[in-house]
Design a protein around this motif. Structure first.
Motif, PDB file in Angstrom:
ATOM      1  N   ASP A  53     -31.863   6.824 -17.437  1.00  0.00           N
ATOM      2  CA  ASP A  53     -31.004   6.161 -16.460  1.00  0.00           C
ATOM      3  C   ASP A  53     -29.779   5.616 -17.191  1.00  0.00           C
ATOM      4  N   PRO A  54     -28.829   4.989 -16.509  1.00  0.00           N
ATOM      5  CA  PRO A  54     -27.616   4.509 -17.193  1.00  0.00           C
ATOM      6  C   PRO A  54     -27.883   3.480 -18.292  1.00  0.00           C
ATOM      7  N   HIS A  55     -29.075   2.866 -18.268  1.00  0.00           N
ATOM      8  CA  HIS A  55     -29.399   1.850 -19.268  1.00  0.00           C
ATOM      9  C   HIS A  55     -30.176   2.418 -20.452  1.00  0.00           C
ATOM     10  N   GLY A  56     -30.381   3.745 -20.456  1.00  0.00           N
ATOM     11  CA  GLY A  56     -31.090   4.364 -21.557  1.00  0.00           C
ATOM     12  C   GLY A  56     -32.587   4.422 -21.393  1.00  0.00           C
ATOM     13  N   ASN A  57     -33.105   4.026 -20.238  1.00  0.00           N
ATOM     14  CA  ASN A  57     -34.545   4.084 -20.001  1.00  0.00           C
ATOM     15  C   ASN A  57     -34.951   5.490 -19.551  1.00  0.00           C
ATOM     16  N   PRO A  58     -36.128   5.979 -19.972  1.00  0.00           N
ATOM     17  CA  PRO A  58     -36.570   7.319 -19.560  1.00  0.00           C
ATOM     18  C   PRO A  58     -36.615   7.442 -18.042  1.00  0.00           C
ATOM     19  N   ALA A  59     -36.245   8.600 -17.551  1.00  0.00           N
ATOM     20  CA  ALA A  59     -36.230   8.840 -16.100  1.00  0.00           C
ATOM     21  C   ALA A  59     -36.911  10.162 -15.780  1.00  0.00           C
ATOM     22  N   ARG A  60     -37.673  10.164 -14.704  1.00  0.00           N
ATOM     23  CA  ARG A  60     -38.279  11.412 -14.229  1.00  0.00           C
ATOM     24  C   ARG A  60     -37.226  12.245 -13.497  1.00  0.00           C
ATOM     25  N   ALA A  61     -37.232  13.531 -13.739  1.00  0.00           N
ATOM     26  CA  ALA A  61     -36.245  14.406 -13.103  1.00  0.00           C
ATOM     27  C   ALA A  61     -36.742  15.844 -13.135  1.00  0.00           C
ATOM     28  N   ASP A  62     -36.212  16.651 -12.231  1.00  0.00           N
ATOM     29  CA  ASP A  62     -36.427  18.096 -12.261  1.00  0.00           C
ATOM     30  C   ASP A  62     -35.297  18.732 -13.059  1.00  0.00           C
ATOM     31  N   VAL A  63     -35.659  19.547 -14.019  1.00  0.00           N
ATOM     32  CA  VAL A  63     -34.678  20.192 -14.891  1.00  0.00           C
ATOM     33  C   VAL A  63     -34.782  21.699 -14.706  1.00  0.00           C
ATOM     34  N   THR A  64     -33.674  22.330 -14.319  1.00  0.00           N
ATOM     35  CA  THR A  64     -33.660  23.773 -14.069  1.00  0.00           C
ATOM     36  C   THR A  64     -32.607  24.432 -14.946  1.00  0.00           C
ATOM     37  N   PHE A  65     -33.033  25.488 -15.646  1.00  0.00           N
ATOM     38  CA  PHE A  65     -32.111  26.306 -16.443  1.00  0.00           C
ATOM     39  C   PHE A  65     -31.957  27.650 -15.755  1.00  0.00           C
ATOM     40  N   ARG A  66     -30.695  28.091 -15.611  1.00  0.00           N
ATOM     41  CA  ARG A  66     -30.422  29.383 -14.963  1.00  0.00           C
ATOM     42  C   ARG A  66     -29.441  30.162 -15.809  1.00  0.00           C
ATOM     43  N   HIS A  67     -29.855  31.369 -16.179  1.00  0.00           N
ATOM     44  CA  HIS A  67     -29.028  32.275 -16.979  1.00  0.00           C
ATOM     45  C   HIS A  67     -28.690  33.489 -16.131  1.00  0.00           C
ATOM     46  N   VAL A  68     -27.405  33.849 -16.092  1.00  0.00           N
ATOM     47  CA  VAL A  68     -26.951  34.984 -15.288  1.00  0.00           C
ATOM     48  C   VAL A  68     -26.128  35.910 -16.168  1.00  0.00           C
TER      49      VAL A  68
END
Length: 497
Positions: free
Chosen positions: A215-230
């Motif tokens: 998050d903006p304060h440097g605390n770990p945050a849960r998120a979905d991370v997607t990588f797309r190669h074309v």
């Protein structure tokens, strides 16, 4: 509920049905259309499928149920309304055909001529332990023809009934959890009586990507991370969710440039470009902050729609064509935001500054499915709003009026048209009256160009309709001579259809 209000609501709902119960009690059976499907030499084709409407999409042909011709190539099907309409016939070994039918011709009905097509075989070499059997499409740019088949468990597939020419063949593979998707593209020449073969190899890639979301304060945050190669051969999409420590690791990625999309509830989604080399790449921690708001008001929402799916894509995207694969490619684009709206006005929160494309459509059971091409096929038939918008940093709230079209090209081409639709005129006491019936169940009465009444109408059968007014219900009947009988008092002459 007031009893009269309940009856009115029921009558309005009946407009959604071609042949309501009341019509079954008072009208004769639907029109029966009989005909024959033959090849270019006049030889009957058994097992051809026939339907009223334009040629079904590739997925509909694979998954749907249709009237089939018998061993003599003959078919019989019922339609609730008389012509004009489209009649389409298709068979896996032939090119599909559609023709306009202007009248019912009894037992000696229309002949549908199907031209024999070509065959294209192929194989896919991939790790079958982790991926579902592939869907494969073949698209011919010269004619706009598209076909779709499913590969077997060994990666083999066969197209039949293809035209001659260069085809763009696309293989789509996904894992059961829909977190990894491969798409490979290759060209193949399809010629008559030729050994038309195409082969694909999907080998594991050796690059990896890891990092941390905060998050903006440097605390770990849960998120979905997607990588797309074309690239020119297709694309690879891989998605993971960070743990409580905010860390992620993506394995088996291709080398080169790719897009990294990070999305988390209550945070503005981010789109980054990353370049991967052989081995592992570790990113600096990425902080997710807040963003601006986008207020969306929905206009011309189709009657009966309870939920609207809102998709916000990064960047400016062009509207897709009617091709199944083209719509699917749009849905594959990285998402900045997704919202299921149950109100006519909604606010998309935490949108980062930048340019976006907003897509909104009514939800159906099919659009909710993740099975490849199902949602794309349903989307082709729905009223869709799609346009671009810009969100400015620190600026005023962005407002969008999402106006749905009254009718989609699919509806115009495929929905049967009741004979009453159009404009009818008659003279009464020296004045010209015009009664207008539109495809969406609206009736208008005008005198001398001035609108006097506007009410809904409901279909009572193949030739009859009832205008629903506060005081009484008015019966209108289209006669065999294409005149309009109005309550047995006036006779209208058709002006338009």
């Amino acid at each position: 509920m007031n009893p009269s209000r309940g009856i009115l609501l029921l009558l309005i709902q009946l407009t959604l049905w071609c042949t309501p119960v009341i019509a079954q009690e008072t009208e004769v059976k639907p029109y029966t259309l009989r005909g024959t499907v033959v090849d270019g030499n006049g030889v009957p084709i058994a097992g051809a499928r026939v339907t009223v409407g334009t040629i079904p999409s590739p997925l509909e042909q694979v998954m749907g149920t249709y009237t089939e011709t018998n061993s003599q190539g003959k078919f019989s099907l019922e339609t609730p309304y008389p012509p004009p309409f489209h009649l389409s016939a298709f068979h896996e070994a032939y090119l599909p055909e559609s023709k306009s039918i202007s009248k019912i011709e009894g037992d000696n009905g229309p002949e549908m001529y199907l031209q024999a097509g070509n065959t294209l075989a192929g194989t896919i070499d991939y790790d079958r332990r982790h991926l579902e059997p592939a869907w494969v499409s073949a698209y011919f740019a010269s004619s706009g023809f598209e076909s779709l088949v499913r590969a077997d468990d060994a990666g083999r597939f066969t197209f039949k009934g293809l035209p001659t020419g260069r085809a763009q063949v696309t293989v789509r593979l996904e894992d059961p959890t829909y977190t990894r998707c491969y798409q490979r593209v290759d060209d193949a020449m399809v010629v008559p009586n030729g050994n038309n073969v195409v082969r694909f190899t999907i080998a594991p890639d050796d690059a990896s990507l890891s990092g941390m979301i905060t998050d903006p304060h440097g605390n770990p945050a849960r998120a979905d991370v997607t990588f797309r190669h074309v690239d020119n051969e297709g694309d690879v999409t891989v998605t993971v969710t960070t743990g409580s420590d905010g860390c992620f690791s993506l394995e088996g990625l291709p080398q080169g440039d790719g897009q990294l999309v990070i999305a988390a509830p209550g945070r503005a989604s981010q789109l980054h470009t990353v370049t991967l080399a052989s081995g592992g790449t570790t990113l600096e921690p990425l902080a997710l902050g807040g963003g601006a708001e986008v207020k969306c008001s929905f206009v011309n929402v189709p009657e009966g729609v309870r939920q609207i799916q809102v998709l916000l894509f990064f960047g400016k995207l062009d509207a897709p064509s009617g091709l199944l694969s083209d719509v699917q490619n749009l849905l594959d684009q990285p998402l900045a935001h997704r919202l299921l709206a149950r109100d006519r006005v909604v606010t998309l929160k935490d949108i980062a500054p930048g340019e976006y494309t907003l897509l909104a459509h009514p939800t159906t059971p099919e659009t909710a499915k993740k099975t490849p091409y199902r949602a794309a096929d349903a989307l082709r038939k729905l009223p869709v709003y799609m346009d671009t918008l810009s969100v400015r940093d620190g600026g005023a709230q962005t407002t969008v009026a999402a106006a749905f079209p009254r009718e989609t090209p699919y509806q115009i081409a495929n929905q049967p048209v009741h004979p009453i639709v159009g404009q009818w005129t008659y003279i009464y006491k020296g004045s010209q009256f015009i009664r207008t019936f539109t495809r969406d169940g609206k009736y208008t009465l005008s005198e001398g160009g001035i609108v006097g009444q506007q009410y809904p109408y409901v279909i009572l059968g193949r030739q009859r309709a009832m205008v629903v007014t506060p005081n009484r219900n008015l019966i209108h009947t289209v006669r065999e001579d294409d005149k309009l009988d109005i309550e047995g008092v006036f006779v209208g002459t058709r002006m338009t259809r």
